[in-house]
Motif scaffolding. Structure first.
Motif: not given
Length: 55
Positions: A2-10
């Motif tokens: 399962v690939e984990q997607l990186a969260e987008k942060h400001t």
């Protein structure tokens, strides 16, 4: 697998997640805390900076 997607942060969220103040982060990348504040609050201001000033 399962690939984990990186969260987008400001920029501000990234800084706070790492426990840095504006002064600390600004000093580590060679800008003033006032400039960093501007970048955190106005992405358009960051995009308008001439390339020559960023080098």
């Amino acid at each position: 697998m399962v690939e984990q997607l990186a969260e987008k942060h400001t920029l501000k969220q990234w800084r706070l997640l790492r426990g840095l103040t504006q002064k600390e982060l600004a000093a580590s990348i060679g800008i003033t805390d006032k400039t960093l504040s501007l970048y955190e609050h106005d992405i358009e201001a960051f995009r308008k900076i001439p390339y020559e000033r960023l080098r």
